[in-house]
Design a protein around this motif. Structure first.
Motif, PDB file in Angstrom:
ATOM      1  N   LEU A  17       0.876  -1.168   0.000  1.00  0.00           N
ATOM      2  CA  LEU A  17       0.000   0.000   0.000  1.00  0.00           C
ATOM      3  C   LEU A  17       0.914   1.218   0.000  1.00  0.00           C
ATOM      4  O   LEU A  17       1.507   1.560   1.030  1.00  0.00           O
ATOM      5  CB  LEU A  17      -0.910   0.017   1.230  1.00  0.00           C
ATOM      6  CG  LEU A  17      -1.801   1.261   1.367  1.00  0.00           C
ATOM      7  CD1 LEU A  17      -2.747   1.395   0.169  1.00  0.00           C
ATOM      8  CD2 LEU A  17      -2.585   1.225   2.674  1.00  0.00           C
ATOM      9  N   PRO A  18       1.082   1.866  -1.140  1.00  0.00           N
ATOM     10  CA  PRO A  18       2.079   2.947  -1.227  1.00  0.00           C
ATOM     11  C   PRO A  18       1.677   4.196  -0.454  1.00  0.00           C
ATOM     12  O   PRO A  18       0.493   4.463  -0.221  1.00  0.00           O
ATOM     13  CB  PRO A  18       2.147   3.230  -2.730  1.00  0.00           C
ATOM     14  CG  PRO A  18       0.836   2.765  -3.267  1.00  0.00           C
ATOM     15  CD  PRO A  18       0.392   1.625  -2.400  1.00  0.00           C
ATOM     16  N   SER A  19       2.674   4.933  -0.031  1.00  0.00           N
ATOM     17  CA  SER A  19       2.495   6.209   0.665  1.00  0.00           C
ATOM     18  C   SER A  19       3.760   7.028   0.451  1.00  0.00           C
ATOM     19  O   SER A  19       4.746   6.548  -0.118  1.00  0.00           O
ATOM     20  CB  SER A  19       2.263   5.973   2.162  1.00  0.00           C
ATOM     21  OG  SER A  19       3.410   5.366   2.746  1.00  0.00           O
ATOM     22  N   ARG A  20       3.727   8.259   0.919  1.00  0.00           N
ATOM     23  CA  ARG A  20       4.927   9.098   0.792  1.00  0.00           C
ATOM     24  C   ARG A  20       6.119   8.450   1.507  1.00  0.00           C
ATOM     25  O   ARG A  20       7.217   8.367   0.965  1.00  0.00           O
ATOM     26  CB  ARG A  20       4.677  10.479   1.401  1.00  0.00           C
ATOM     27  CG  ARG A  20       3.638  11.310   0.700  1.00  0.00           C
ATOM     28  CD  ARG A  20       3.487  12.668   1.387  1.00  0.00           C
ATOM     29  NE  ARG A  20       2.312  13.357   0.903  1.00  0.00           N
ATOM     30  CZ  ARG A  20       2.301  14.116  -0.203  1.00  0.00           C
ATOM     31  NH1 ARG A  20       3.408  14.260  -0.914  1.00  0.00           N
ATOM     32  NH2 ARG A  20       1.194  14.714  -0.583  1.00  0.00           N
ATOM     33  N   LYS A  64       7.531   5.328  -0.330  1.00  0.00           N
ATOM     34  CA  LYS A  64       8.348   5.607  -1.513  1.00  0.00           C
ATOM     35  C   LYS A  64       9.701   6.182  -1.121  1.00  0.00           C
ATOM     36  O   LYS A  64      10.729   5.859  -1.727  1.00  0.00           O
ATOM     37  CB  LYS A  64       7.618   6.567  -2.458  1.00  0.00           C
ATOM     38  CG  LYS A  64       8.337   6.696  -3.803  1.00  0.00           C
ATOM     39  CD  LYS A  64       7.621   7.631  -4.757  1.00  0.00           C
ATOM     40  CE  LYS A  64       8.379   7.705  -6.081  1.00  0.00           C
ATOM     41  NZ  LYS A  64       7.801   8.695  -7.004  1.00  0.00           N
ATOM     42  N   ARG A  65       9.717   7.023  -0.123  1.00  0.00           N
ATOM     43  CA  ARG A  65      10.985   7.596   0.324  1.00  0.00           C
ATOM     44  C   ARG A  65      11.905   6.494   0.856  1.00  0.00           C
ATOM     45  O   ARG A  65      13.107   6.482   0.563  1.00  0.00           O
ATOM     46  CB  ARG A  65      10.734   8.641   1.407  1.00  0.00           C
ATOM     47  CG  ARG A  65      11.983   9.257   2.007  1.00  0.00           C
ATOM     48  CD  ARG A  65      12.793  10.029   0.978  1.00  0.00           C
ATOM     49  NE  ARG A  65      12.125  11.282   0.599  1.00  0.00           N
ATOM     50  CZ  ARG A  65      12.615  12.118  -0.316  1.00  0.00           C
ATOM     51  NH1 ARG A  65      13.761  11.826  -0.943  1.00  0.00           N
ATOM     52  NH2 ARG A  65      11.958  13.221  -0.622  1.00  0.00           N
ATOM     53  N   ALA A  66      11.324   5.561   1.632  1.00  0.00           N
ATOM     54  CA  ALA A  66      12.127   4.475   2.185  1.00  0.00           C
ATOM     55  C   ALA A  66      12.568   3.488   1.113  1.00  0.00           C
ATOM     56  O   ALA A  66      13.682   2.960   1.161  1.00  0.00           O
ATOM     57  CB  ALA A  66      11.329   3.739   3.268  1.00  0.00           C
ATOM     58  N   ARG A  67      11.729   3.266   0.110  1.00  0.00           N
ATOM     59  CA  ARG A  67      12.028   2.264  -0.919  1.00  0.00           C
ATOM     60  C   ARG A  67      12.939   2.813  -2.012  1.00  0.00           C
ATOM     61  O   ARG A  67      13.902   2.153  -2.412  1.00  0.00           O
ATOM     62  CB  ARG A  67      10.709   1.759  -1.530  1.00  0.00           C
ATOM     63  CG  ARG A  67      10.862   0.731  -2.616  1.00  0.00           C
ATOM     64  CD  ARG A  67      11.251  -0.615  -2.066  1.00  0.00           C
ATOM     65  NE  ARG A  67      11.324  -1.630  -3.103  1.00  0.00           N
ATOM     66  CZ  ARG A  67      10.304  -2.407  -3.450  1.00  0.00           C
ATOM     67  NH1 ARG A  67       9.136  -2.294  -2.823  1.00  0.00           N
ATOM     68  NH2 ARG A  67      10.442  -3.304  -4.396  1.00  0.00           N
ATOM     69  N   TYR A  68      12.641   4.000  -2.491  1.00  0.00           N
ATOM     70  CA  TYR A  68      13.378   4.538  -3.632  1.00  0.00           C
ATOM     71  C   TYR A  68      14.152   5.815  -3.323  1.00  0.00           C
ATOM     72  O   TYR A  68      14.864   6.326  -4.191  1.00  0.00           O
ATOM     73  CB  TYR A  68      12.405   4.825  -4.787  1.00  0.00           C
ATOM     74  CG  TYR A  68      11.696   3.597  -5.299  1.00  0.00           C
ATOM     75  CD1 TYR A  68      12.363   2.652  -6.080  1.00  0.00           C
ATOM     76  CD2 TYR A  68      10.346   3.366  -5.007  1.00  0.00           C
ATOM     77  CE1 TYR A  68      11.708   1.530  -6.562  1.00  0.00           C
ATOM     78  CE2 TYR A  68       9.688   2.253  -5.478  1.00  0.00           C
ATOM     79  CZ  TYR A  68      10.373   1.337  -6.255  1.00  0.00           C
ATOM     80  OH  TYR A  68       9.715   0.225  -6.728  1.00  0.00           O
ATOM     81  N   ASN A  69      13.970   6.343  -2.089  1.00  0.00           N
ATOM     82  CA  ASN A  69      14.581   7.620  -1.727  1.00  0.00           C
ATOM     83  C   ASN A  69      14.181   8.720  -2.708  1.00  0.00           C
ATOM     84  O   ASN A  69      14.995   9.533  -3.157  1.00  0.00           O
ATOM     85  CB  ASN A  69      16.112   7.502  -1.664  1.00  0.00           C
ATOM     86  CG  ASN A  69      16.749   8.685  -0.942  1.00  0.00           C
ATOM     87  OD1 ASN A  69      16.111   9.330  -0.103  1.00  0.00           O
ATOM     88  ND2 ASN A  69      17.980   8.996  -1.284  1.00  0.00           N
ATOM     89  N   GLU A  70      12.895   8.741  -3.044  1.00  0.00           N
ATOM     90  CA  GLU A  70      12.347   9.740  -3.967  1.00  0.00           C
ATOM     91  C   GLU A  70      11.091  10.349  -3.363  1.00  0.00           C
ATOM     92  O   GLU A  70      10.394   9.701  -2.571  1.00  0.00           O
ATOM     93  CB  GLU A  70      11.988   9.095  -5.308  1.00  0.00           C
ATOM     94  CG  GLU A  70      13.175   8.603  -6.112  1.00  0.00           C
ATOM     95  CD  GLU A  70      12.741   7.967  -7.430  1.00  0.00           C
ATOM     96  OE1 GLU A  70      11.508   7.913  -7.681  1.00  0.00           O
ATOM     97  OE2 GLU A  70      13.611   7.525  -8.193  1.00  0.00           O
ATOM     98  N   PRO A  71      10.777  11.569  -3.757  1.00  0.00           N
ATOM     99  CA  PRO A  71       9.532  12.184  -3.277  1.00  0.00           C
ATOM    100  C   PRO A  71       8.324  11.608  -4.007  1.00  0.00           C
ATOM    101  O   PRO A  71       8.466  10.925  -5.026  1.00  0.00           O
ATOM    102  CB  PRO A  71       9.728  13.671  -3.618  1.00  0.00           C
ATOM    103  CG  PRO A  71      10.640  13.665  -4.800  1.00  0.00           C
ATOM    104  CD  PRO A  71      11.561  12.497  -4.599  1.00  0.00           C
TER     105      PRO A  71
END
Length: 659
Positions: A429-432, A435-442
């Motif tokens: 279940l994606p969230s901000r 994504k930051r933890a997985r890809y280090n992207e906003p």
């Protein structure tokens, strides 16, 4: 002339010397006899109990006796897992002069592979030589006859009869029941860490997957003992006493084997999964992953050849119902619509103009609808019913990822459901933060737009979809999905639960109902009430009418001619509701038309469908996932599978009512 002197012996002195020596010797012997008699007295009288105990320990042994494993039944009493007698060929190395020669001679009578010979010789290093070691299992009648005729030529070669697990329905139940297999070093280590190793001294097999593993403590039973007299080599001379083992408990599941058969037939030739749940109590009615495999292959030890066959591109070893992760596609539109209503982003009268695509402000990319020309003016109900992407592109953008994630988490997306098997994925279940933890992207607005139609980073398991739909039709009430329906015990459950049933006591902590005596099993039956299982607080809405709005939209998806599930349920004699979905496996350029015939099979779309019936008082919820369909989408591929499952369910119900 010299005079020779002759000495005359003093007989009196010699007699006195002899007498003294004799007396001293007598005293020495007497002292030693006294010491001896003292030691004998100490051994026989003073230390009798001590040395008698030691003697008995050397002479008398307590040998553990394995209990019979509990049986497993479906909801209608059909046997799903039983214990069948099997014959095995074993050798007692102590009684064989030349083991390798014996193996070679046996190969002339029955087929013994080089791999089996090597495994036997290897096992001899770790076993006591007077213990029988298994060479071949599952001997057929012909092999038993051949060995029996020639057995006089092979001292130390015996035929053993014992019970082994057997699954009558083979691959139909593997992904739910799992299987048992030989206890290995890892299993022994875990048992020691849990303090259970003493109870498994005579047990050869243990649950490896599924319900067999989850309810291992219930199914195993308690070990018995036989007191035997042995010789100095450890061979049994006679049995002195016998304490029988307590067999494992029998389990009754909510699973319906007839629905399993329909699921297998409906998914024939496809990769996918079917999950059906009773929303009233969370009981799992159907649970099938295709392709599957026969768990019986693992019970007796699978060969490397057979195991390699299972490692093919269709991946039958994966339980797609709980481990298969798919983009939910349009099946999540009802949940997003509910979030929009709750957050007051839309109302039942809200309309948007769909010209076939959606664009972000100042953006160039067109997020297209599945209809190039669009749907025109669309309300929430029509958007769900006709699966209008553009409506949900816009809605998700206005909601934002934070509100979407918060709402979807309430329905169980992004976490295990808690079903009573260990093999379950949480999916994504994606969230901000994710994504930051997985890809280090906003997080970008385009990510949110993709989430609006169940694409992008979002993945679910078929079980999660079924559970979320169950929560939806229950209007926020959460019933944890489970297989176990009743426990049949040979002893009073109240006495045993405190000792051995730690798993069941934890899962069914509130269920304490001991119902009628089960005479067929000479024990006690305990019914498991799902309303008492791990109750979670319900989802509460600001406006309770929003539940009805979304459920009615799903109703029209199946009942209205323009609905995406209309054809699948046309002519059904029960009132159903549902939602279809078509999930993209790989992204496509915005101006590219999808043509399944021009791309590889593994890149084709997935077909998804959720449904429930009857509409006014739901009894069954179904979630379907089919991978890489060649033609059509969720409504035309997964919808008919849901229809077959429900047809069977209501046909059985009608038949039962007539009886």
């Amino acid at each position: 002339m010299a005079v020779k002197r002759v000495s005359i012996k003093n007989h009196s002195a010699e007699a006195n010397l002899f007498a003294r020596r004799t007396f001293i010797t007598f005293l020495g012997v007497l002292a030693m006899l006294l010491i001896l008699f003292n030691n004998i007295y100490d051994l026989e009288i003073n230390s009798y109990e001590k040395y008698q105990t030691r003697s008995n320990k050397n002479r008398i042994k307590l040998l553990p006796v394995a209990p019979n494993r509990g049986l497993i039944y479906d909801r209608n009493g059909v046997l799903l897992a039983e214990n069948k007698p099997v014959y095995s060929l074993a050798i007692i190395p102590e009684e064989v002069n030349d083991v390798e020669q014996t193996l070679a001679l046996l190969s002339d009578i029955v087929d013994v592979s080089d791999e089996q010979k090597q495994n036997f010789l290897k096992s001899m290093r770790y076993k006591r030589r007077f213990k029988p070691l298994e060479l071949l299992s599952r001997l057929n009648d012909e092999q038993v006859a051949k060995i029996s005729v020639s057995q006089h030529l092979f001292p130390g070669v015996i035929i053993e009869a014992r019970l082994k697990r057997y699954y009558p329905f083979g691959d139909l139940t593997t992904h739910s029941l799992g299987y048992v297999a030989k206890i290995n070093s890892n299993d022994l280590l875990k048992l020691e860490q849990q303090g259970k190793s003493d109870g498994y001294k005579a047990t050869r097999d243990i649950g490896k997957l599924g319900l067999e593993k989850y309810y291992q403590d219930l199914l195993h039973g308690s070990m018995g003992y036989q007191e035997v007299e042995v010789n100095n080599q450890g061979r049994i001379l006679r049995t002195l006493s016998f304490t029988p083992p307590v067999p494992g408990k029998d389990l009754t599941l909510s699973l319906d084997i007839e629905l399993q058969m329909i699921a297998k037939r409906a998914l024939s030739g496809s990769r996918g999964a079917v999950v059906a749940i009773d929303p009233r109590d969370g009981g799992v009615l159907a649970f099938y992953s295709n392709p599957s495999y026969d768990g019986n292959l693992f019970v007796h030890g699978i060969s490397s050849k057979n195991y390699k066959k299972l490692q093919n591109r269709n991946r039958p070893l994966i339980n797609r119902a709980t481990k298969g992760t798919y983009p939910p596609a349009s099946t999540i539109k009802p949940f997003l619509g509910l979030s929009g209503l709750e957050n007051q982003m839309i109302t039942t009268s809200s309309k948007i103009w769909d010209e076939g695509f959606f664009k972000l402000k100042n953006g160039k990319r067109k997020y297209r609808d599945h209809l190039k020309w669009g749907h025109g003016w669309v309300t929430l109900e029509e958007a769900v019913m006709r699966s209008c992407n553009t409506f949900f592109y816009k809605l998700s953008y206005e909601l934002g990822i934070d509100k979407i994630s918060a709402t979807m988490a309430q329905f169980g997306f992004g976490e295990p459901t808690g079903i009573d098997i260990f093999e379950e994925s949480a999916a994504i279940l994606p969230s901000r933060g994710w994504k930051r933890a997985r890809y280090n992207e906003p997080w970008y607005h385009g990510d949110t737009v993709n989430i609006g139609i169940g694409q992008g980073f979002w993945t679910v398991t078929p079980l999660q979809l079924a559970q979320a739909t169950s929560i939806l039709v229950n209007k926020g009430e959460i019933k944890e999905p489970h297989f176990l329906s009743a426990i049949h015990s040979p002893l009073p459950l109240t006495a045993e639960l405190s000792n051995n049933d730690t798993v069941a006591a934890a899962v069914f902590s509130g269920a304490d109902d001991l119902s009628q005596q089960d005479n067929s099993k000479n024990g006690i039956t305990r019914e498991i009430s799902a309303f008492e299982i791990n109750e979670k607080p319900p989802i509460e809405l600001n406006n309770e009418q929003n539940w009805d709005i979304i459920l009615e939209a799903m109703h029209k998806t199946v009942r209205a001619p323009s609905g995406t599930g209309y054809r699948a349920f046309l002519g059904s004699n029960y009132d159903a509701a549902g939602k279809s979905g078509t999930g993209e496996v790989v992204g496509r350029a915005q101006d590219t038309d999808y043509d399944a015939t021009k791309i590889s099979e593994d890149k084709r779309d997935n077909a998804m469908f959720i449904a429930f019936a009857p509409y006014t008082a739901p009894e069954i919820v179904v979630a379907i996932a089919i991978e890489n369909v060649a033609v059509g989408g969720g409504g035309s591929n997964a919808g008919p599978v849901a229809r077959q499952i429900m047809d069977q369910y209501f046909a059985n119900k009608t038949l039962t009512a007539k009886e």
